[in-house]
Motif scaffolding. Structure first.
Motif, short mmCIF file in Angstrom:
data_model
loop_
_atom_site.label_atom_id
_atom_site.label_comp_id
_atom_site.label_asym_id
_atom_site.label_seq_id
_atom_site.Cartn_x
_atom_site.Cartn_y
_atom_site.Cartn_z
N VAL A 1 0.88 -1.17 0.00
CA VAL A 1 0.00 0.00 0.00
C VAL A 1 0.92 1.22 0.00
O VAL A 1 1.84 1.32 0.82
N ILE A 2 0.68 2.13 -0.94
CA ILE A 2 1.47 3.36 -1.03
C ILE A 2 0.49 4.52 -1.13
O ILE A 2 -0.37 4.54 -2.02
N ALA A 3 0.59 5.48 -0.22
CA ALA A 3 -0.28 6.64 -0.21
C ALA A 3 0.49 7.86 -0.72
O ALA A 3 1.67 8.03 -0.40
N ILE A 4 -0.20 8.71 -1.50
CA ILE A 4 0.45 9.85 -2.15
C ILE A 4 -0.46 11.06 -2.08
O ILE A 4 -1.64 10.97 -2.45
N SER A 5 0.08 12.18 -1.62
CA SER A 5 -0.67 13.44 -1.65
C SER A 5 0.29 14.59 -1.91
O SER A 5 1.51 14.43 -1.82
N PRO A 6 -0.24 15.78 -2.23
CA PRO A 6 0.62 16.90 -2.58
C PRO A 6 1.24 17.65 -1.40
O PRO A 6 1.95 18.63 -1.61
N GLN A 7 1.04 17.20 -0.18
CA GLN A 7 1.59 17.91 0.97
C GLN A 7 3.11 17.75 1.09
O GLN A 7 3.69 16.83 0.53
N SER A 8 3.70 18.64 1.85
CA SER A 8 5.15 18.66 2.06
C SER A 8 5.61 17.44 2.85
O SER A 8 4.81 16.76 3.51
N ILE A 9 6.91 17.18 2.80
CA ILE A 9 7.50 16.08 3.57
C ILE A 9 7.20 16.27 5.05
O ILE A 9 6.82 15.32 5.74
N GLU A 10 7.34 17.48 5.55
CA GLU A 10 7.10 17.74 6.98
C GLU A 10 5.65 17.44 7.36
O GLU A 10 5.38 16.83 8.40
N THR A 11 4.71 17.83 6.52
CA THR A 11 3.30 17.53 6.78
C THR A 11 3.08 16.03 6.78
O THR A 11 2.37 15.49 7.65
N GLN A 12 3.69 15.34 5.82
CA GLN A 12 3.55 13.88 5.75
C GLN A 12 4.15 13.23 7.00
O GLN A 12 3.58 12.30 7.56
N ARG A 13 5.31 13.71 7.43
CA ARG A 13 5.96 13.16 8.62
C ARG A 13 5.03 13.27 9.83
O ARG A 13 4.82 12.31 10.57
N GLN A 14 4.48 14.46 10.04
CA GLN A 14 3.59 14.67 11.18
C GLN A 14 2.35 13.78 11.08
O GLN A 14 1.90 13.22 12.09
N PHE A 15 1.81 13.66 9.89
CA PHE A 15 0.63 12.83 9.65
C PHE A 15 0.92 11.37 9.99
O PHE A 15 0.15 10.72 10.71
#
Length: 163
Positions: free
Chosen positions: A74-88
Motif C-alpha cells: 500500500v502506497i499513499a500519495i498526496s501533494p503535501q510537504s514532507i514535513e506535513t507527511q511526517r507529522q501525519f
C-alpha cells in the motif's frame, strides 16, 4: 471522472520516485516486487476524510492477512510537504509509505487532476496494480472514503484467485 487515468487501465503502471514521509527517496517500479500494489492518491493529509481513508488501510494491514506487507504493498500519495507527511504518519502510526508529491510528478504520470469539482488539489483515486505491474482498475470517489479500502480488498481476492 476527473482525468484521463482510465486510459492507464490494462497498461504498465508508470514508475516514479518521490520523497517518503521521512524525506528519503521512495522509488516505485511496478512489478519489480512481484506483489500487487494499491496506489492511493488522496487530497490532503490530516483532513478528516483523508485520515479516515488511510486509517482503513492501516487497520487492514494489521487485521487482514492478504493486506500483509509480504503479500501486498500500500502506497499513499498526496501533494503535501514532507514535513506535513511526517507529522501525519507519526500522529496516525501509518504502517506504509506516505509520499510527498508536492511537485505533482506522480499525479501527472497517472493523469490525476483536481478533485471534488475542482475544490481539492488532487482527486481521491486508488489504483490496483497487479504483481506484473499492470494497472487492473481505478476507483475515483471523493466522499465515499471507505470505498477505497473495500475496492482494494475486492481486487486482492480476485488477484489471489487468479494466481
Amino acid at each position: 471522472m476527473t482525468g484521463g487515468y482510465e486510459d492507464l487501465i490494462g497498461k504498465p503502471a508508470p514508475a516514479f520516485t518521490l520523497p517518503n514521509h521521512d524525506g528519503q527517496p521512495f522509488e516505485y517500479r511496478a512489478g519489480t516486487s512481484g506483489l500487487p500494489t494499491a496506489l492511493v492518491f488522496y487530497p490532503e493529509s490530516g483532513s478528516f476524510l483523508c485520515t479516515q481513508e488511510l486509517v482503513t488501510f492501516r487497520d487492514s494491514i494489521i487485521e487482514k492477512p492478504h493486506f500483509n506487507p509480504e503479500k501486498t504493498h500500500v502506497i499513499a500519495i498526496s501533494p503535501q510537504s514532507i514535513e506535513t507527511q511526517r507529522q501525519f504518519v507519526e500522529h496516525e502510526n501509518f504502517n506504509f509509505p506516505v509520499l510527498s508529491d508536492a511537485e505533482g510528478v506522480a499525479a501527472r504520470a497517472y493523469d490525476i487532476g483536481r478533485g471534488f469539482f475542482g475544490l481539492t488539489a488532487l482527486a481521491r483515486v486508488t489504483f490496483v496494480v497487479d504483481k506484473k505491474g499492470i494497472i487492473r482498475d481505478a476507483l475515483d470517489t471523493t466522499l465515499n472514503f471507505t470505498a477505497h479500502q473495500k475496492f482494494v480488498d475486492k481486487w486482492l481476492h480476485k488477484l489471489e484467485d487468479e494466481s
